[in-house]
Every structure is written in C-alpha cells, then in structure tokens.
Design a protein around this motif. Structure first.
Motif, PDB file in Angstrom:
ATOM      1  N   LEU A 121       0.825  -1.215   0.000  1.00 18.09           N
ATOM      2  CA  LEU A 121       0.000   0.000   0.000  1.00 18.09           C
ATOM      3  C   LEU A 121       0.856   1.262   0.000  1.00 18.09           C
ATOM      4  CD1 LEU A 121      -2.715  -1.109   2.579  1.00 18.09           C
ATOM      5  CD2 LEU A 121      -3.177  -0.426   0.220  1.00 18.09           C
ATOM      6  N   ASP A 122       1.945   1.244   0.752  1.00 18.60           N
ATOM      7  CA  ASP A 122       2.788   2.432   0.859  1.00 18.60           C
ATOM      8  C   ASP A 122       3.393   2.819  -0.482  1.00 18.60           C
ATOM      9  OD1 ASP A 122       2.238   2.645   3.535  1.00 18.60           O
ATOM     10  OD2 ASP A 122       4.080   1.657   4.194  1.00 18.60           O
ATOM     11  N   THR A 123       3.687   1.840  -1.330  1.00 16.69           N
ATOM     12  CA  THR A 123       4.330   2.138  -2.613  1.00 16.69           C
ATOM     13  C   THR A 123       3.330   2.294  -3.755  1.00 16.69           C
ATOM     14  OG1 THR A 123       4.591  -0.226  -3.084  1.00 16.69           O
ATOM     15  CG2 THR A 123       6.383   0.873  -1.922  1.00 16.69           C
ATOM     16  N   ALA A 124       2.089   1.935  -3.527  1.00 18.88           N
ATOM     17  CA  ALA A 124       1.108   1.918  -4.610  1.00 18.88           C
ATOM     18  C   ALA A 124       0.795   3.320  -5.107  1.00 18.88           C
ATOM     19  CB  ALA A 124      -0.165   1.226  -4.140  1.00 18.88           C
ATOM     20  N   GLU A 125       0.439   3.389  -6.399  1.00 18.94           N
ATOM     21  CA  GLU A 125      -0.089   4.612  -6.986  1.00 18.94           C
ATOM     22  C   GLU A 125      -1.611   4.534  -6.973  1.00 18.94           C
ATOM     23  OE1 GLU A 125       1.807   7.063  -7.850  1.00 18.94           O
ATOM     24  OE2 GLU A 125       3.768   6.091  -7.726  1.00 18.94           O
ATOM     25  N   ALA A 126      -2.265   5.668  -7.106  1.00 20.23           N
ATOM     26  CA  ALA A 126      -3.728   5.681  -7.163  1.00 20.23           C
ATOM     27  C   ALA A 126      -4.220   4.750  -8.251  1.00 20.23           C
ATOM     28  CB  ALA A 126      -4.225   7.095  -7.403  1.00 20.23           C
ATOM     29  N   ASN A 127      -5.262   3.979  -7.934  1.00 21.42           N
ATOM     30  CA  ASN A 127      -5.940   3.046  -8.836  1.00 21.42           C
ATOM     31  C   ASN A 127      -5.147   1.786  -9.118  1.00 21.42           C
ATOM     32  OD1 ASN A 127      -8.250   4.797  -9.200  1.00 21.42           O
ATOM     33  ND2 ASN A 127      -6.918   6.069 -10.493  1.00 21.42           N
ATOM     34  N   ASP A 128      -4.049   1.537  -8.403  1.00 23.57           N
ATOM     35  CA  ASP A 128      -3.341   0.264  -8.535  1.00 23.57           C
ATOM     36  C   ASP A 128      -4.192  -0.882  -8.001  1.00 23.57           C
ATOM     37  OD1 ASP A 128      -1.139   1.384  -9.675  1.00 23.57           O
ATOM     38  OD2 ASP A 128       0.230   1.026  -7.985  1.00 23.57           O
ATOM     39  N   GLN A 129      -3.880  -2.091  -8.474  1.00 27.61           N
ATOM     40  CA  GLN A 129      -4.423  -3.319  -7.892  1.00 27.61           C
ATOM     41  C   GLN A 129      -3.384  -3.919  -6.958  1.00 27.61           C
ATOM     42  OE1 GLN A 129      -5.642  -6.287 -10.706  1.00 27.61           O
ATOM     43  NE2 GLN A 129      -7.760  -5.625 -10.657  1.00 27.61           N
ATOM     44  N   ILE A 130      -3.826  -4.265  -5.764  1.00 26.21           N
ATOM     45  CA  ILE A 130      -2.949  -4.969  -4.831  1.00 26.21           C
ATOM     46  C   ILE A 130      -3.544  -6.349  -4.622  1.00 26.21           C
ATOM     47  CG2 ILE A 130      -2.000  -4.995  -2.498  1.00 26.21           C
ATOM     48  CD1 ILE A 130      -2.143  -1.948  -2.561  1.00 26.21           C
ATOM     49  N   ILE A 168      -3.570  -2.252   8.822  1.00 26.37           N
ATOM     50  CA  ILE A 168      -3.243  -1.536   7.592  1.00 26.37           C
ATOM     51  C   ILE A 168      -4.055  -0.251   7.481  1.00 26.37           C
ATOM     52  CG2 ILE A 168      -2.602  -3.675   6.421  1.00 26.37           C
ATOM     53  CD1 ILE A 168      -5.186  -3.490   4.829  1.00 26.37           C
ATOM     54  N   ILE A 169      -3.443   0.750   6.829  1.00 24.63           N
ATOM     55  CA  ILE A 169      -4.093   2.030   6.547  1.00 24.63           C
ATOM     56  C   ILE A 169      -4.127   2.212   5.036  1.00 24.63           C
ATOM     57  CG2 ILE A 169      -3.960   4.528   6.816  1.00 24.63           C
ATOM     58  CD1 ILE A 169      -2.506   4.058   9.453  1.00 24.63           C
ATOM     59  N   VAL A 170      -5.342   2.344   4.501  1.00 29.21           N
ATOM     60  CA  VAL A 170      -5.529   2.562   3.063  1.00 29.21           C
ATOM     61  C   VAL A 170      -5.798   4.048   2.874  1.00 29.21           C
ATOM     62  CG1 VAL A 170      -6.830   1.887   1.016  1.00 29.21           C
ATOM     63  CG2 VAL A 170      -6.508   0.243   2.884  1.00 29.21           C
ATOM     64  N   ASP A 171      -4.779   4.793   2.424  1.00 25.74           N
ATOM     65  CA  ASP A 171      -4.905   6.247   2.325  1.00 25.74           C
ATOM     66  C   ASP A 171      -4.908   6.728   0.876  1.00 25.74           C
ATOM     67  OD1 ASP A 171      -2.297   5.710   1.711  1.00 25.74           O
ATOM     68  OD2 ASP A 171      -1.427   7.051   3.214  1.00 25.74           O
ATOM     69  N   LYS A 172      -5.177   5.815  -0.045  1.00 24.44           N
ATOM     70  CA  LYS A 172      -5.311   6.177  -1.459  1.00 24.44           C
ATOM     71  C   LYS A 172      -6.285   5.213  -2.105  1.00 24.44           C
ATOM     72  CE  LYS A 172      -1.012   5.402  -1.357  1.00 24.44           C
ATOM     73  NZ  LYS A 172       0.453   5.230  -1.520  1.00 24.44           N
ATOM     74  N   VAL A 173      -6.828   5.606  -3.253  1.00 26.35           N
ATOM     75  CA  VAL A 173      -7.816   4.778  -3.946  1.00 26.35           C
ATOM     76  C   VAL A 173      -7.108   3.633  -4.647  1.00 26.35           C
ATOM     77  CG1 VAL A 173      -9.621   4.721  -5.694  1.00 26.35           C
ATOM     78  CG2 VAL A 173      -9.342   6.749  -4.263  1.00 26.35           C
ATOM     79  N   CYS A 198      -9.094   5.685   4.612  1.00 31.62           N
ATOM     80  CA  CYS A 198      -9.222   7.124   4.863  1.00 31.62           C
ATOM     81  C   CYS A 198      -8.631   7.941   3.714  1.00 31.62           C
ATOM     82  CB  CYS A 198      -8.532   7.496   6.173  1.00 31.62           C
ATOM     83  SG  CYS A 198      -6.808   6.998   6.242  1.00 31.62           S
ATOM     84  N   TYR A 199      -8.997   7.593   2.469  1.00 36.22           N
ATOM     85  CA  TYR A 199      -8.407   8.352   1.362  1.00 36.22           C
ATOM     86  C   TYR A 199      -9.152   9.651   1.074  1.00 36.22           C
ATOM     87  CZ  TYR A 199     -11.788   5.380  -1.186  1.00 36.22           C
ATOM     88  OH  TYR A 199     -12.906   4.709  -1.607  1.00 36.22           O
ATOM     89  N   LEU A 200     -10.214   9.925   1.856  1.00 32.06           N
ATOM     90  CA  LEU A 200     -10.887  11.228   1.852  1.00 32.06           C
ATOM     91  C   LEU A 200     -11.342  11.639   0.460  1.00 32.06           C
ATOM     92  CD1 LEU A 200      -8.498  13.131   4.302  1.00 32.06           C
ATOM     93  CD2 LEU A 200     -10.454  11.689   4.828  1.00 32.06           C
ATOM     94  N   GLY A 231     -12.656   2.597  -5.346  1.00 35.05           N
ATOM     95  CA  GLY A 231     -11.734   1.690  -4.691  1.00 35.05           C
ATOM     96  C   GLY A 231     -12.481   0.445  -4.263  1.00 35.05           C
ATOM     97  N   LYS A 232     -11.716  -0.552  -3.809  1.00 39.28           N
ATOM     98  CA  LYS A 232     -12.359  -1.835  -3.520  1.00 39.28           C
ATOM     99  C   LYS A 232     -11.586  -2.554  -2.420  1.00 39.28           C
ATOM    100  CE  LYS A 232     -13.756  -4.127  -7.089  1.00 39.28           C
ATOM    101  NZ  LYS A 232     -13.777  -4.945  -8.326  1.00 39.28           N
ATOM    102  N   VAL A 233     -12.329  -3.245  -1.543  1.00 38.31           N
ATOM    103  CA  VAL A 233     -11.759  -4.204  -0.597  1.00 38.31           C
ATOM    104  C   VAL A 233     -12.576  -5.471  -0.741  1.00 38.31           C
ATOM    105  CG1 VAL A 233     -11.236  -4.722   1.806  1.00 38.31           C
ATOM    106  CG2 VAL A 233     -11.064  -2.370   0.992  1.00 38.31           C
ATOM    107  N   GLN A 234     -11.921  -6.556  -1.181  1.00 36.87           N
ATOM    108  CA  GLN A 234     -12.694  -7.733  -1.588  1.00 36.87           C
ATOM    109  C   GLN A 234     -11.942  -9.008  -1.242  1.00 36.87           C
ATOM    110  OE1 GLN A 234     -14.192  -7.815  -5.733  1.00 36.87           O
ATOM    111  NE2 GLN A 234     -13.141  -9.772  -5.937  1.00 36.87           N
ATOM    112  N   GLY A 235     -12.672  -9.946  -0.616  1.00 36.53           N
ATOM    113  CA  GLY A 235     -12.159 -11.305  -0.502  1.00 36.53           C
ATOM    114  C   GLY A 235     -11.268 -11.569   0.691  1.00 36.53           C
ATOM    115  N   PHE A 236     -11.443 -10.846   1.818  1.00 32.60           N
ATOM    116  CA  PHE A 236     -10.589 -11.035   2.995  1.00 32.60           C
ATOM    117  C   PHE A 236     -11.395 -11.525   4.199  1.00 32.60           C
ATOM    118  CE2 PHE A 236      -8.390  -7.912   0.440  1.00 32.60           C
ATOM    119  CZ  PHE A 236      -7.058  -8.298   0.535  1.00 32.60           C
ATOM    120  N   VAL A 237     -10.706 -12.162   5.114  1.00 32.25           N
ATOM    121  CA  VAL A 237     -11.186 -12.344   6.481  1.00 32.25           C
ATOM    122  C   VAL A 237     -10.470 -11.289   7.319  1.00 32.25           C
ATOM    123  CG1 VAL A 237     -11.295 -13.865   8.484  1.00 32.25           C
ATOM    124  CG2 VAL A 237     -11.549 -14.807   6.172  1.00 32.25           C
TER     125      VAL A 237
END
Length: 713
Positions: free
Chosen positions: A626-635, A646-651, A677-679, A685-691
């Motif tokens: 997440l720290d290295t990702a650019e906006a709209n990346d897939q992780i 984890i802190i998600v501060d970008k889309v 908190c990407y404000l 953005g998406k969060v999918q498939g986790f426990v």
C-alpha cells in the motif's frame, strides 16, 4: 421447594417478626375475639368488635362478604384450639358471597392478615359499594394487607382508591384484572409480595391523579400485561424481579421516579419503558425517571426504552430478540436502548453490555455468580452501597439487580469457602532495574466476596534490596537491584477474614540487559536507482558508537545484486537496483549480548507489472504494498495470515485470493484492523475477498473502519 418459593417464604418470616413488635404495643383495653368459638361468622365477630380489637379466625372456609370496621385486626391461620398460628397449615378462606361483589371491604386503620381471599365477582344485585368484584376493596382509608393469598377474583386482587396502604408479603395470583390496582392520589407501599398470572398488570396505577408508590422486593411474574405499570405514579421501584410478563417488565412515566436495583428479564416487550421527558413547571428543566443499577436481559423489545435519557449504571444483555452476544457492534448497542446510544455515550453513562452470569435462570435463580460483571458495578454513591452479604457479593459498592443495594432483603450465606490466590507473570525475560508487573487479579473467592491482597518477597539473592511497589494491592511491581533467583508470594483474604493458601512463583532476573537494535524510519517509497541511506543511530535510545552493528538483507527481489557499502557501521547505504521490496535486518552487540533483530521494508515506486502489486510475492506485507502503490493500482494478496494493521490512504483495489486473513492482533487500543481514509467520496476503490479480524479492544477497535471514503466492500 423452588427458588421463588424460598425467597417468598423468607420474606414472610422476616416481616412477621417485625409486625410482632406492633402487636405487642396494642392498648391494654384491646380484646381478642375468636371465630367460630365466640361468634359463628366473621361478620358477626366484626360487628361485635371495637377499635384495637383482634379477631382470630380458625382454619376453614367462610362463604361471606366481609365488611370491616375501623381499627380492628383480622387474623387467619389459627388452629381449632387457638393455641398455634400457621397460615400455611391452617388455611383460612374468605370465599365471598354467592351474591357477588367484593370479598373483603376495608375500613380505616384495619389489618387483614393470613387469609386466602377469593370469590370476588360481578354482583347479582349492583350494590354501589361492589361494582367490580375485587378480592379486597378499599376507598379513602388507611389499610394494611399482609401474609394473604389473594386469588380467583373477578377483578383486581386488591383495589385501592385514595388510600394509604401497606401491602406486604402476600401472594396475589390468578385474578381477573391487576394483582394490585390503585388510583386517585393513593400512597402505597408494596413490599415483599409475589404477584403472578394476573390477567392485566401485576401492579397497575391508573386514574388521572398521581399516586405515590414504593414498590420494593417483589416478584412479578407471568402477568398478562406489564409486571409494573406505574404510568400515573411517582416514587420508588426498587429491588424487584420482573420476569416473563406479557408486556413490559416495568413501565413508568411521571417524575420524580427512581427505578433502581431491579432484575428485569424475559418480558415480552421492553424491559423498562418510560415516557418522554417532561418539563418541570417549577424549574423549566426536562425531567425523566431515573433508571440505574438494574439488570435487564432477554426482553422481547429494548432493554431500556427511555428516549435516550435518564439511565446510568445498568447492565443490559440480549434484549430486542438478539440471538447471540455482539457488544462490539453499534446495531447491538442501539437495539438494547430502543435505537439510542453508541459506544462513546454508553461508556459515559456507565452502562454495561455483558452476560450478568445468573446462577440458574432456567430455574428462576437470578443471584449473581462470583465474577459477574454486575458485582460492584452500580452507582458508586454511598447511598446505593450494598448492606446485606448475602445476597450481595464483592465489596460494599452497589451490585446491580435485585440482590444489590441497601434495600436487598438479607439472606443466609452459604458456608464460607477459602479464597484462591493466583499470580500472573509476563512470559518473557527479566532484567535488573526493570519494573516487573505481578498481577493477582485472577485470584478468586468461591463465595464472591471482596478480596484483600498481601504480597511478599520470600527469597532474593544475598545483598539484594529488591522491593515491591504495592504489597496490599491487586497488582504490584517488583524492582530488582541484583541478578539471580527471586521467589514471590501472595495470599488473599475475604471480607470475613478467611485467608487463602499462599501462592508462590519464582523468576530469574538477569543482571545484563541486551542492547536494542533500532532502524530509523525510512522515507518510502523510493525510485529504482536511488541510494538508500540507513541509520541505526538514535541519540534518544542509545549511543551507537558503543555498539557493533550487523546489517543484512533478509529479502530482496530475485534480480537484485545490490550489497551494503559497509554492513558493520551505524549508517550503511545500498543502491536500489531493481523494482520491488527490500527487507533489511539490523542486530547490535554490546560486548556481552546480542540484541533482538529489527527489520524494515524499503520498497520502490515502480512495480514489476505496471499497476499491479502482489503480496507476498513482491511485497512481504500488505502495508508495504500500500505504501508504494499509486492511485488506482491493484494490490493482489494471496492466501495466508497477515498479522498487521493496515491504513488505506489512497484509492486502490485491495483484492484477496483464497481468503487471506488480516489479523490486527486484538490489542488493548482503539485501532481498527483495516482503516480506509483516502478522503474522496467521488471515487470508489475496492476491498474484496478477505477475512478481517483482531480490531483493538477499545471502543473504536473495529475490524474495518471507513472515514470519508466510498470503497466497494
């Protein structure tokens, strides 16, 4: 004998003893009249009686409508020789008249004691004093009704209009309307009764003129409507058990009204329901009934329905048809309070969401087990302190529910059993100069009594001046000045002076504490080709010049050939020669001991595949990706357990493959496991498939927390 029967029997014995004092103070001129020895019927004896006389009635059935005269006492339960009184063995029944109407008509300053009162029914001839057929009818008088069984009446068991009345230690069951009905500015104390299976409320206060009530230490069970309906009353409702009633357990509306130390459970509607706050005409302030120190569980609607005000220091559990226990969820909290409250306001009001740990609710034993969260959790004001042990447990501070507070009926305590001392010690190494926490909070008392603590140092190295910070508290800290073996002891003592066997624990304290390795924070992400400057020097923590340093790569991209410029200095460098994540490790040595290693992840902005970052193939942690990702990346996160917050501060699109687990560790803090908190409310953005599990134990320790963001989850 059931628990409820035992409770009621004790109440009868306790209060009869008090009333004997009153009987002994009767004037010398009072006569004792016997029925049937002196007069064949109860009414005939009443007609012959004068004020302060006592009429004793032998066992039997008396099919007559009783009309009392002022100032007399009517006693049932006598044997045929009038040598012994036992209201259970010598059943004395006032059975009413075949003509209908009331069974007993009260008169001023009368006492009705020890009868079965039944047969009140609609009258054949509508006499003006017998319109509804209650068991006992009283209007504009002072009256005492005690130790009776009032049942099978067409209307209320007891009907009171504009009366001063004491209703004590009766069983009032199976009547056609309320167990007790009062109205029109009555002043009534209802103490120690069992009121059950009546076809409207157990106790109903009606009319349009407020009555004054004290309703204390009663059992109100299986009434068709409310246990207590006090909508037209002010006063006190305390130390009652209201269970299995068809409407609310307790209903009130007017002020001032204190509803305290009741146990309210398994009612069909709300546990405690009060009307909207009203404006006090003298102060212009909003007033609501005061609801505190109650235990309210398993009711069909809200535990407390009070428009969000007037309550504190209550315990609520599994109300509003909630299956299971979910105290950390906002929806659960609001269902307990009729749509009001959140975790912050709940904490401020000192209400508790927890299982009260009743002894045996299936058998209607609502005593608290030792360790109940309701023990010592009521209002700390000394006016609410417990007085009788048993049934109260713990310290003097108020126990919530029927068996707490100063007005709980005393009960015989079970045999006292010795408490048990326990010591909890952190599972780690210990060093000279540290404050080592010793915790005795797992010590327990089988009787639920408050414990006092005594810590001692039983053994220490020769010459040691080791000390304990607090030898008489639940927790203490050991400070050692010499290395070697130490043995610590703990004994606990209950409020009656019974002491536990000593509990001892041994620990070895090391003289030499190892140094601490610390990698200074990195500015991440960085670009391929950059020279990365590392640093172990932190003047606030340690003197780097006194240590030996050992740096190494724990992980780096497969294509990387980079090395440290000098892996034995405090500030080595390396060149990021290929995209990916580099994990470096530092260990230090002080000439005696090596430190535990410290690690850091340094990741490039560039990824192997543009717009996609893969965990753990490229990045060891989700946060490093997440720290290295650019906006709209897939992780992309592959299967595994990731012990991190984890802190998600970008889309970004955060996508799990085969249900990876993100575990925040469940620490004692307010941290969410995943905080988004990407404000930006416009992009998704998406969060999918986790426990997602392991949010902090604090009130904001959610699994997933979203702030001013709009992801697809």
């Amino acid at each position: 004998m059931t628990f409820l029967a035992r409770h009621f029997l004790f109440t009868i014995v306790f209060t009869i003893a008090a009333w004997l004092v009153v009987f002994q103070c009767s004037p010398a001129t009072a006569k004792i009249i016997l029925v049937p020895d002196h007069y064949p019927s109860v009414n005939a004896a009443i007609q012959a009686a004068q004020e302060n006389d006592t009429i004793r009635v032998a066992a039997g059935k008396y099919p007559e409508r009783i009309t009392l005269r002022p100032g007399i006492t009517l006693e049932g339960g006598w044997d045929s020789n009038f040598t012994k009184r036992d209201i259970a063995a010598n059943a004395t029944t006032l059975a009413g008249s075949a003509m209908g109407g009331f069974s007993v008509f009260g008169a001023d300053r009368t006492v009705i004691d020890g009868f079965i009162i039944t047969g009140g029914k609609a009258p054949i001839m509508m006499a003006p004093d017998a319109l509804i057929g209650p068991g006992i009818y009283a209007d504009s008088i002072n009256i005492t009704v005690k130790n009776n069984f009032i049942t099978g009446n067409n209307a209320a068991g007891i009907f009171l209009r504009t009366c001063n009345a004491l209703i004590v230690n009766n069983m009032i069951a199976g009547n056609g309307q309320a167990g007790i009905f009062l109205e029109k500015n009555s002043a009534v104390t209802v103490l120690g009764n069992k009121i059950s299976n009546n076809l409207t409320a157990g106790i109903n206060v009606g009319g349009t003129e407020l009555s004054q009530i004290t309703i204390s230490n009663n059992i109100l069970q299986k009434n068709k409507r409310a246990g207590i309906n006090a909508a037209w009353a002010t006063g006190v409702i305390r130390n009652n058990l209201a269970c299995e009633n068809g409407h609310a357990g307790i209903r009130a509306g007017a002020t001032p009204m204190l509803i305290a130390n009741n146990t309210v459970t398994d009612n069909q509607l709300a546990g405690i329901s009060v009307g909207a706050p009203a404006v006090d005409p003298t102060t212009a302030e909003m007033q609501a009934p005061e609801i505190k120190n109650n235990i309210i569980t398993h009711n069909g609607e809200a535990g407390i329905h009070a428009n969000g005000s007037g309550y504190s220091h209550n315990l609520l559990f599994a109300n509003n048809k909630v299956n299971g226990f979910h105290p950390d969820f906002l929806w659960y909290t609001r269902l307990q309070f009729g749509g009001y409250e959140d975790m912050v306001s709940l904490e401020k009001s000192k209400n508790i969401l927890a299982d009260p740990l009743f002894v045996n609710p299936a058998q209607h034993d609502y005593h608290l087990r030792p360790g109940s969260p309701a023990i010592d959790s009521g209002d700390p004001d000394v006016s609410f302190n417990d007085k009788n042990f048993g049934p109260s447990l713990g310290a003097d501070k108020n126990d919530m529910g029927i068996y707490g507070g100063p007005f709980a009926f005393p009960e015989e305590r079970p045999a006292n059993v010795s408490p048990v001392a326990e010591i909890d010690l952190p599972d780690r190494k210990f060093y000279v100069g540290e404050k080592i926490l010793l915790n005795g909070e797992k010590s327990s008392d089988p009787n639920g009594d408050e414990l006092s603590y005594k810590w001692s140092i039983l053994l220490k190295p020769t010459g040691s001046k080791a000390t304990l910070s607090a030898s008489a508290k639940e927790k203490t800290k050991l400070v050692c000045d010499e290395g070697g073996y130490h043995r610590i002891g703990l004994t606990v003592t209950d409020r009656w002076g019974l002491r536990s066997s000593p509990k001892t624990i041994g620990l070895v304290v090391d003289r030499d504490k190892p140094p601490t390795a610390k990698i200074s924070k990195q500015m991440s992400p960085v670009n391929v080709g950059d020279t990365i400057k590392l640093s172990a020097y932190d003047k606030k923590k340690q003197n780097g010049n006194e240590l030996n340093f050992f740096w190494e790569f724990v992980r780096k991209p497969a294509a990387s050939r980079t090395t440290f410029t000098d892996a034995s200095t405090a500030k080595p460098t390396f060149v990021m020669d290929t995209p990916g994540c580099y994990t470096v490790q530092l260990q230090v040595y002080n000439g005696k001991k090596h430190s535990e290693p410290d690690t850091a992840h340094i990741c490039s902005r560039q990824s192997r595949i543009t717009g996609k970052r893969v965990v753990p193939d490229e990045y060891p942690t989700i946060q490093s990706a997440l720290d290295t990702a650019e906006a709209n990346d897939q992780i992309i996160v592959n299967a595994g357990v990731y012990k991190e917050k984890i802190i998600v501060d970008k889309v970004v699109d955060l996508i799990g493959v085969d249900w990876p687990v993100i575990d925040g560790g469940g620490e004692d803090n307010n941290d969410a496991t995943v905080f988004i908190c990407y404000l930006d409310n416009m992009t998704s953005g998406k969060v999918q498939g986790f426990v997602i599990t392991g949010g902090g134990a604090g009130i904001f320790g959610h699994g997933l927390q979203i702030l001013n963001s709009s992801p697809e989850v």
